[in-house]
Design a protein around this motif. Sequence first.
Motif: not given
Length: 261
Positions: A176-195
């Motif tokens: 099986r293979i699945q691609a997951v397409l989240p919209g904005f999700t509350r994680t550290e990704i924004f802080e890490r990128a300085g967004v």
Amino acid sequence: MRMSSAIVTGASSGIGAVYADRLAARGYDLILVARDTERLSDRANRIADRYGVATTPLPLDLSRDGDMDTLLGRIRRDQSIDLIVNSAGVGPHATVIASDDVSLDRMVFLNVNVLHTLTVAAAKAFAARGSGAIINLASVVALMPERFNGSYAAGKAFVVSLSQALDAELRPQGVRIQAVLPGFTRTEIFERAGVDTSAIPTEMMMDPGDMVDAALAGFDAGEVITIPSLENEALWAAFESARLQMSPYLSLNKPAARFAL
Ligand SMILES: NC(=O)c1ccc[n+]([C@@H]2O[C@H](COP(=O)([O-])OP(=O)(O)OC[C@H]3O[C@@H](n4cnc5c(N)ncnc54)[C@H](OP(=O)(O)O)[C@@H]3O)[C@@H](O)[C@H]2O)c1
């Protein structure tokens, strides 16, 4: 007794950390990959205590060849591994032309090259064993490239396309293979990128626990593409149908009449 193990990359925070929790709750032993040794060990210990599964923290920088070789060796040799979640990734801090070239290259390398190499290694190992599953974290920006950093969006479109293509190849092999397409999700990704996330409407930002639970429900339902926030699944079906309707006209021995000089 269950002998299944799952690898989760990007398990030290955000979406990968939630996958680790949920997969342990399903009885998987875990191999947790990220760079931050302390956070990884802490998470591995807490999950092992809570769910009674075996957890192995594997501190690796997947942008480094030697570290990738360690993980690839594990995927190829460890027969107990039958699931990989590719969640390690980074986001952009600006538009394409406002970004420096090095940060764009690093982002594309991790989000695309690393995911591709791990996916192919897992696909080969699982196909040889006749079972297994791959979950790839893409993004809804794959479907809305004009609204986001183009290098990031194009990388996520690669993940969607790779997953759809490999589904056709792997399904007959029992994988099986699945691609997951989240919209904005509350994680550290924004802080890490300085967004700064204050401009993102709260109704567009999902909790990572809700996002992963929905994605796993999509996985259980057999979906290849899962868009956690999409209520009306007929919209995706119509999108795919429009794409497939073009199929008979995409490769012919003469140009379309509208291009005649
Ligand atoms: N959050 C969103 O809004 C959103 C939306 C759509 C898609 N996504 C995708 O979801 C995935 C997970 O993102 P997230 O939101 O959970 O972000 P996150 O909280 O920043 O987590 C990213 C994870 O990747 C790991 N990582 C980063 N660079 C790495 C490297 N070189 N080697 C190994 N591990 C590395 C980080 O751990 P260390 O720092 O310890 O290495 C961390 O565990 C990404 O692919 C992202 O593009 C996120």
